[in-house]
Design a protein around this motif. Sequence first.
Motif, PDB file in Angstrom:
ATOM      1  N   ALA A  14       4.975  -8.481   9.071  1.00  0.00           N
ATOM      2  CA  ALA A  14       3.810  -8.894   8.296  1.00  0.00           C
ATOM      3  C   ALA A  14       2.578  -9.002   9.196  1.00  0.00           C
ATOM      4  O   ALA A  14       1.480  -8.609   8.794  1.00  0.00           O
ATOM      5  CB  ALA A  14       4.088 -10.226   7.607  1.00  0.00           C
ATOM      6  N   ASP A  15       2.759  -9.512  10.407  1.00  0.00           N
ATOM      7  CA  ASP A  15       1.640  -9.590  11.348  1.00  0.00           C
ATOM      8  C   ASP A  15       1.125  -8.206  11.713  1.00  0.00           C
ATOM      9  O   ASP A  15      -0.083  -7.971  11.724  1.00  0.00           O
ATOM     10  CB  ASP A  15       2.051 -10.333  12.620  1.00  0.00           C
ATOM     11  CG  ASP A  15       2.138 -11.826  12.417  1.00  0.00           C
ATOM     12  OD1 ASP A  15       1.564 -12.315  11.418  1.00  0.00           O
ATOM     13  OD2 ASP A  15       2.759 -12.493  13.254  1.00  0.00           O
ATOM     14  N   SER A  18      -0.763  -6.742   8.775  1.00  0.00           N
ATOM     15  CA  SER A  18      -2.070  -7.367   8.563  1.00  0.00           C
ATOM     16  C   SER A  18      -3.067  -6.939   9.630  1.00  0.00           C
ATOM     17  O   SER A  18      -4.230  -6.688   9.328  1.00  0.00           O
ATOM     18  CB  SER A  18      -1.936  -8.887   8.542  1.00  0.00           C
ATOM     19  OG  SER A  18      -1.523  -9.367   9.802  1.00  0.00           O
ATOM     20  N   TYR A  19      -2.626  -6.828  10.889  1.00  0.00           N
ATOM     21  CA  TYR A  19      -3.526  -6.349  11.936  1.00  0.00           C
ATOM     22  C   TYR A  19      -3.923  -4.896  11.688  1.00  0.00           C
ATOM     23  O   TYR A  19      -5.075  -4.512  11.906  1.00  0.00           O
ATOM     24  CB  TYR A  19      -2.886  -6.485  13.319  1.00  0.00           C
ATOM     25  CG  TYR A  19      -2.769  -7.921  13.786  1.00  0.00           C
ATOM     26  CD1 TYR A  19      -3.809  -8.820  13.582  1.00  0.00           C
ATOM     27  CD2 TYR A  19      -1.624  -8.374  14.422  1.00  0.00           C
ATOM     28  CE1 TYR A  19      -3.706 -10.135  14.004  1.00  0.00           C
ATOM     29  CE2 TYR A  19      -1.512  -9.685  14.853  1.00  0.00           C
ATOM     30  CZ  TYR A  19      -2.552 -10.557  14.643  1.00  0.00           C
ATOM     31  OH  TYR A  19      -2.451 -11.849  15.057  1.00  0.00           O
ATOM     32  N   MET A  21      -4.168  -3.466   8.793  1.00  0.00           N
ATOM     33  CA  MET A  21      -5.111  -3.458   7.682  1.00  0.00           C
ATOM     34  C   MET A  21      -6.504  -3.892   8.155  1.00  0.00           C
ATOM     35  O   MET A  21      -7.511  -3.319   7.740  1.00  0.00           O
ATOM     36  CB  MET A  21      -4.620  -4.389   6.575  1.00  0.00           C
ATOM     37  CG  MET A  21      -5.394  -4.281   5.287  1.00  0.00           C
ATOM     38  SD  MET A  21      -4.774  -5.370   3.993  1.00  0.00           S
ATOM     39  CE  MET A  21      -3.115  -4.769   3.809  1.00  0.00           C
ATOM     40  N   ILE A  22      -6.571  -4.878   9.028  1.00  0.00           N
ATOM     41  CA  ILE A  22      -7.857  -5.317   9.567  1.00  0.00           C
ATOM     42  C   ILE A  22      -8.516  -4.184  10.353  1.00  0.00           C
ATOM     43  O   ILE A  22      -9.724  -3.946  10.240  1.00  0.00           O
ATOM     44  CB  ILE A  22      -7.672  -6.572  10.445  1.00  0.00           C
ATOM     45  CG1 ILE A  22      -7.325  -7.770   9.561  1.00  0.00           C
ATOM     46  CG2 ILE A  22      -8.909  -6.854  11.277  1.00  0.00           C
ATOM     47  CD1 ILE A  22      -6.912  -8.999  10.329  1.00  0.00           C
TER      48      ILE A  22
END
Length: 55
Positions: A14-15, A18-19, A21-22
Motif C-alpha cells: 500500500a505504501d 501510494s508513493y 500515485m503521488i
Amino acid sequence: MLSALLTNISLGTADLLSYGMIIVVAIFLLSGPAITYYYWKKNKRMKAASPTGSA
C-alpha cells in the motif's frame, strides 16, 4: 467482497502504491504547465518570424 480484497493488501504494498500515485500525479502536474509553456513560446516565436506584409 471488495472490502475483503482491500484488507488483504500488505502495508508495504500500500505504501509503494501510494508513493507511486503521488509521483504520477506530480509528473502530470509539472508536465502540463511545462508543455503549455513550450508550445506558447514556440507559437510566439513562429508569429514573430512570419512576414507581416505581402509585396
